[in-house]
Design an enzyme around this catalytic site. Sequence first.
Site, PDB file in Angstrom:
ATOM      1  N   GLU A 108       0.826  -1.209   0.000  1.00 23.66           N
ATOM      2  CA  GLU A 108       0.000   0.000   0.000  1.00 23.66           C
ATOM      3  C   GLU A 108       0.861   1.261   0.000  1.00 23.66           C
ATOM      4  O   GLU A 108       0.490   2.275  -0.603  1.00 23.66           O
ATOM      5  CB  GLU A 108      -0.960  -0.025   1.183  1.00 23.66           C
ATOM      6  CG  GLU A 108      -2.035  -1.093   1.004  1.00 23.66           C
ATOM      7  CD  GLU A 108      -2.999  -1.185   2.166  1.00 23.66           C
ATOM      8  OE1 GLU A 108      -4.197  -0.957   1.948  1.00 23.66           O
ATOM      9  OE2 GLU A 108      -2.550  -1.466   3.294  1.00 23.66           O
ATOM     10  N   GLU A 128      -3.953  -9.546   3.430  1.00 25.05           N
ATOM     11  CA  GLU A 128      -4.582  -9.163   4.704  1.00 25.05           C
ATOM     12  C   GLU A 128      -5.747 -10.053   5.116  1.00 25.05           C
ATOM     13  O   GLU A 128      -5.924 -10.333   6.311  1.00 25.05           O
ATOM     14  CB  GLU A 128      -5.060  -7.695   4.637  1.00 25.05           C
ATOM     15  CG  GLU A 128      -3.966  -6.662   4.826  1.00 25.05           C
ATOM     16  CD  GLU A 128      -3.303  -6.246   3.537  1.00 25.05           C
ATOM     17  OE1 GLU A 128      -2.648  -5.194   3.515  1.00 25.05           O
ATOM     18  OE2 GLU A 128      -3.450  -6.981   2.520  1.00 25.05           O
TER      19      GLU A 128
END
Length: 245
Positions: A108, A128
């Site tokens: 990210e 995740e």
Amino acid sequence: MAESLQVESADDRVVATLCRPEVRNAIDQAMIDALHDLCAELEEHPRTLIVIGSGGVFASGADIGQLRDRRADDARRGINTRAFQRIRALPMPVIAAIDGYALGGGAELAYAADLRVGTPRLKIGNPETGLGIIAAAGATWRLPQIVGEARAAELLLTGRILDADEALAWGVLSSLHDPEELLPAAHHLADRIAANDPLATRHTKTALAAPPGAHPDIELELQAELFESPEKERRMTAFLERRSR
């Protein structure tokens, strides 16, 4: 204790090295705080930013030891999200130079950059959901802009990790380089940026980041400012003089 973010500054660029090699540069609170400090400096004195990891790894993700203990209030604070938003909004371009793992929060952070270059041993993605959380620091809205909605959905819903060739083919990366050439390649991009008018570069980044409804009015206003710029006059005059020789 060594700094988790090592910063080297020059007149036209800054190189920030993620430096927690003992945990594959996992992003902890201290690193986030250091990124905020760096953003404050670059907001005040805009320069191109190159972000790279130490030890053959970009960032293996958020620090799981800290992440495991966070609760709902921590999620709403957007600890990583706010830092990555600030990086994305920096006035001048951000280049992510990615070697090895860029996973979870590390991916990210890379998505928040304007330009990404990598090495053949790169691995990038967002696992995740396998840890019982979502990619909430930018992947769900930035990754579709980079690779398209269908591919972003595949990556985020399955936790699939892209290798270097896939990342290049999907447009996550703009180029691949041997590890020893990675930082020079990032500097080459920074050199090309530095050769251009800084205000025009900043305005181009502003236009790229604008929402769809802002176009074309935002470009026309930014261009109007540049049309009155002495630098535009100087550069165009120099171009015409070179052409006439």
